[in-house]
Design a protein around this motif. Structure first.
Motif, PDB file in Angstrom:
ATOM      1  N   GLN A 102      -3.596   1.540  -9.625  1.00 25.35           N
ATOM      2  CA  GLN A 102      -4.249   1.520  -8.317  1.00 25.35           C
ATOM      3  C   GLN A 102      -3.334   0.895  -7.274  1.00 25.35           C
ATOM      4  N   GLU A 103      -2.747  -0.232  -7.584  1.00 20.71           N
ATOM      5  CA  GLU A 103      -1.866  -0.911  -6.631  1.00 20.71           C
ATOM      6  C   GLU A 103      -0.629  -0.084  -6.308  1.00 20.71           C
ATOM      7  N   GLU A 104      -0.054   0.554  -7.300  1.00 21.40           N
ATOM      8  CA  GLU A 104       1.136   1.378  -7.072  1.00 21.40           C
ATOM      9  C   GLU A 104       0.817   2.589  -6.203  1.00 21.40           C
ATOM     10  N   LEU A 105      -0.322   3.215  -6.433  1.00 13.03           N
ATOM     11  CA  LEU A 105      -0.712   4.372  -5.619  1.00 13.03           C
ATOM     12  C   LEU A 105      -1.012   3.944  -4.181  1.00 13.03           C
ATOM     13  N   VAL A 106      -1.687   2.836  -4.004  1.00 13.93           N
ATOM     14  CA  VAL A 106      -1.950   2.312  -2.654  1.00 13.93           C
ATOM     15  C   VAL A 106      -0.622   2.028  -1.947  1.00 13.93           C
ATOM     16  N   THR A 107       0.313   1.392  -2.644  1.00 14.53           N
ATOM     17  CA  THR A 107       1.621   1.089  -2.054  1.00 14.53           C
ATOM     18  C   THR A 107       2.343   2.363  -1.629  1.00 14.53           C
ATOM     19  N   LEU A 108       2.352   3.360  -2.500  1.00 13.37           N
ATOM     20  CA  LEU A 108       2.997   4.633  -2.193  1.00 13.37           C
ATOM     21  C   LEU A 108       2.410   5.257  -0.930  1.00 13.37           C
ATOM     22  N   LEU A 109       1.084   5.333  -0.857  1.00 15.79           N
ATOM     23  CA  LEU A 109       0.430   5.980   0.281  1.00 15.79           C
ATOM     24  C   LEU A 109       0.588   5.170   1.563  1.00 15.79           C
ATOM     25  N   LEU A 110       0.482   3.852   1.470  1.00 15.27           N
ATOM     26  CA  LEU A 110       0.654   3.019   2.674  1.00 15.27           C
ATOM     27  C   LEU A 110       2.073   3.108   3.220  1.00 15.27           C
ATOM     28  N   ARG A 111       3.045   3.118   2.348  1.00 16.19           N
ATOM     29  CA  ARG A 111       4.432   3.232   2.830  1.00 16.19           C
ATOM     30  C   ARG A 111       4.662   4.566   3.504  1.00 16.19           C
ATOM     31  N   TYR A 112       4.006   5.604   3.014  1.00 20.65           N
ATOM     32  CA  TYR A 112       4.117   6.916   3.665  1.00 20.65           C
ATOM     33  C   TYR A 112       3.557   6.862   5.079  1.00 20.65           C
ATOM     34  N   VAL A 113       2.349   6.349   5.252  1.00 24.33           N
ATOM     35  CA  VAL A 113       1.740   6.393   6.587  1.00 24.33           C
ATOM     36  C   VAL A 113       2.293   5.342   7.535  1.00 24.33           C
ATOM     37  N   LYS A 114       2.929   4.298   7.005  1.00 23.34           N
ATOM     38  CA  LYS A 114       3.448   3.230   7.866  1.00 23.34           C
ATOM     39  C   LYS A 114       4.940   3.349   8.152  1.00 23.34           C
ATOM     40  N   ARG A 115       5.586   4.371   7.625  1.00 19.84           N
ATOM     41  CA  ARG A 115       7.028   4.482   7.831  1.00 19.84           C
ATOM     42  C   ARG A 115       7.335   4.854   9.277  1.00 19.84           C
ATOM     43  N   LYS A 116       8.591   4.688   9.626  1.00 16.70           N
ATOM     44  CA  LYS A 116       9.043   5.090  10.948  1.00 16.70           C
ATOM     45  C   LYS A 116       9.372   6.571  10.904  1.00 16.70           C
TER      46      LYS A 116
END
Length: 134
Positions: A100-114
């Motif tokens: 769960q934590e790894e998937l959340v991290t993956l998705l958050l980094r996608y939407v928060k990237r520059k």
């Protein structure tokens, strides 16, 4: 459920989506395993009323995704792919918090990237291929 809830942060929304997906697939993983391995691809994903909170969050929290509808599709597709492969290849991970934590991290980094330079508008729509079974 999601369409009636307002989220305070983008992370709260993504954590909720991932938790709901994990919960749905962990209840009885054997049928999900059979569905993933045996059934033909699921029909192409269409815009859904449940997309509204994610589309609103992508706008409200000032993400740098160039195309919010594409971002929702990517998030849904990636999350489903990870969960379905976990059912088949790592069923024990459905009850562990690490997935769960790894998937959340993956998705958050996608939407928060520059955003990459030059990506100001979405490219023209391409024909959709059938998606995998849910």
């Amino acid at each position: 459920m999601l369409a009636t809830r307002r989220f305070n942060t983008l992370e709260d929304l993504i954590r909720t989506l991932v938790a709901l997906g994990l919960a749905a697939h962990a209840v009885n993983p054997k049928p999900h395993h059979a569905l993933t391995e045996e059934l033909p691809a699921r029909p192409a994903r269409k815009r859904d009323p449940d997309d509204a909170p994610m589309l609103e969050a992508l706008s409200r929290f000032k993400t740098d995704v160039p195309d919010p509808e594409l971002a929702v599709w990517l998030i849904d597709t990636v999350a489903h792919a990870v969960l379905h492969r976990a059912v088949v290849e790592r069923p024990e991970s459905l009850s562990q918090r690490l997935l769960q934590e790894e998937l959340v991290t993956l998705l958050l980094r996608y939407v928060k990237r520059k955003r990459a330079p030059g990506l100001s508008a979405p490219p023209p729509a391409r024909p959709r291929r059938p998606a995998r079974p849910c």
